[in-house]
Design an enzyme around this catalytic site. Sequence first.
Site, PDB file in Angstrom:
ATOM      1  N   LYS A  53     100.750 -30.084  31.186  1.00 28.58           N
ATOM      2  CA  LYS A  53      99.758 -29.039  32.119  1.00 28.58           C
ATOM      3  C   LYS A  53     100.338 -29.821  33.744  1.00 28.58           C
ATOM      4  O   LYS A  53     101.144 -29.401  34.426  1.00 28.58           O
ATOM      5  CB  LYS A  53      99.651 -28.579  32.085  1.00 28.58           C
ATOM      6  CG  LYS A  53      98.945 -27.846  30.588  1.00 28.58           C
ATOM      7  CD  LYS A  53      97.315 -28.043  30.433  1.00 28.58           C
ATOM      8  CE  LYS A  53      97.050 -26.316  29.222  1.00 28.58           C
ATOM      9  NZ  LYS A  53      95.880 -25.804  28.979  1.00 28.58           N
ATOM     10  N   GLN A  97      90.453 -28.102  28.753  1.00 23.59           N
ATOM     11  CA  GLN A  97      90.842 -28.397  27.271  1.00 23.59           C
ATOM     12  C   GLN A  97      90.618 -28.439  26.018  1.00 23.59           C
ATOM     13  O   GLN A  97      89.599 -28.513  25.334  1.00 23.59           O
ATOM     14  CB  GLN A  97      92.402 -29.564  27.058  1.00 23.59           C
ATOM     15  CG  GLN A  97      92.912 -29.504  26.269  1.00 23.59           C
ATOM     16  CD  GLN A  97      94.576 -28.074  25.968  1.00 23.59           C
ATOM     17  OE1 GLN A  97      94.153 -28.094  27.563  1.00 23.59           O
ATOM     18  NE2 GLN A  97      94.619 -27.260  25.045  1.00 23.59           N
ATOM     19  N   ASP A 120      92.309 -20.680  34.077  1.00 25.98           N
ATOM     20  CA  ASP A 120      92.204 -20.056  32.683  1.00 25.98           C
ATOM     21  C   ASP A 120      91.469 -18.642  32.316  1.00 25.98           C
ATOM     22  O   ASP A 120      91.853 -18.538  31.682  1.00 25.98           O
ATOM     23  CB  ASP A 120      90.947 -20.791  31.608  1.00 25.98           C
ATOM     24  CG  ASP A 120      91.998 -22.403  31.075  1.00 25.98           C
ATOM     25  OD1 ASP A 120      92.967 -21.856  30.587  1.00 25.98           O
ATOM     26  OD2 ASP A 120      91.639 -23.103  30.535  1.00 25.98           O
TER      27      ASP A 120
HETATM   28  N1  GUN Z   1      93.562 -24.422  24.348  1.00 26.42           N
HETATM   29  C1  GUN Z   1      94.761 -23.651  23.453  1.00 26.42           C
HETATM   30  N2  GUN Z   1      95.056 -22.533  24.716  1.00 26.42           N
HETATM   31  C2  GUN Z   1      94.346 -22.754  25.815  1.00 26.42           C
HETATM   32  C3  GUN Z   1      93.765 -22.101  26.775  1.00 26.42           C
HETATM   33  O1  GUN Z   1      95.008 -21.622  27.572  1.00 26.42           O
HETATM   34  N3  GUN Z   1      93.420 -23.317  28.086  1.00 26.42           N
HETATM   35  C4  GUN Z   1      92.438 -24.300  27.704  1.00 26.42           C
HETATM   36  N4  GUN Z   1      91.862 -24.724  28.995  1.00 26.42           N
HETATM   37  N5  GUN Z   1      92.357 -24.752  26.203  1.00 26.42           N
HETATM   38  C5  GUN Z   1      93.273 -24.532  25.491  1.00 26.42           C
END
Ligand code: GUN
Length: 290
Positions: A53, A97, A120
Site C-alpha cells: 500500500k 490494517q 476502506d
Molecule cells: N485486511 C484484509 N483486507 C483488508 C482491507 O481491505 N482493508 C484493511 N484495512 N485490512 C484488510
Amino acid sequence: MGKIISGKEISQALRAKIKAEAATLREDSGIQPGLAVILVGNDPASQIYVRNKQRACEEVGFHSQEYKLSENATEEQLLDLIGVLNKDNKMHGILVQLPLPDHIDPQTVIQNIAPEKDVDAFHPINVGKIMIGDYDFLPCTPAGVMELIDSIGVEISGKHCVVVGRSNIVGKPMAMLLLHRNATVTICHSKTRNLAEICASADILVSAVGKANFITADMVKEGAVVIDVGMNRDADGKLCGDVAYASVEPKASYITPVPGGVGPMTITMLMQNTLRAAQLKQSRTKGSAE
Ligand code: GUN
C-alpha cells in the site's frame, strides 16, 4: 477457452490516471493526497499488504506514513492515534490494517475513524451509504472487482451473479454493488445447500472464500465469468486463489488469475479512495471559504 482478465494491466492504467489527477490537485490547490496506514502487531501477511500500500502511494505521488504499534498495544492507544490522525490535515485517508489482535475490537476502532477519512469504507455511515446507493467511497476489493468486470464490457444487468462468501469486507458489499447494477444476486456461504448447483447457474461467479481449489470445474457454467478474490497458499506453499484454475479456465469466458487479478486492483482502488477523500476535502474547504 478462458480469457484472462489482467488486474495488473488494468490497475497500471488506472494508477496512471490517479497519478495525473493527483498532480492536477497539487498544482491547482497545493494539496497532496495523504494516507496513514496503521499496523498493529507482526502478522507477516499484513506486513506485506501494508508495504504494498505504501509503495502504491509512492507510485502515484501521494504522501504516506506508516504507524506501527506493538502486538501488546492497547485499544486506547490505537484510538488515541486515530484521534490525532482524524485532525491531521496532511492525512486524507486512514487505514487500520485488519485483522487486529484479539484484545482490540475492530468495530470500535472502525467507528472511531472520521467517516470522511475512512478510505476502506468500513465505517457504519459509509456502509449505510453504500446500501442506499449514495456513497463517497466503495470498499476497495468489491470496487476493484466491478472495474475488472466492466473492463471486459460484459452486461451485468439481468445476469445471475453468485457471490460465494459473506464477509463485511468483500461478500456483502460485493453483492450490493452487483445489485445496484441490476444483477440478480445470490450470496452463498458455509451453510448454503446445493452450493455446486447454485454456482453452476451463475453467469458471473465471484469467489471470496479463502480456500485453495474450492471452486471446481463442475461448479462453473460453460461461458461464465469467474472472478477469484481468494489469496491462499496451496499444498506446496504457492500463492493461489479459491478457483481450481487449470480445470476451470477452459470453461470460463473470462477469468482472473491469482496473483495478478483482483489483488492489484484492491490497492489501486485504495489509491482512488484516498484521492477522492483529498478532492472532497478540497471542495468542502473551498465551499466554506466562499
Ligand atoms: N485486511 C484484509 N483486507 C483488508 C482491507 O481491505 N482493508 C484493511 N484495512 N485490512 C484488510
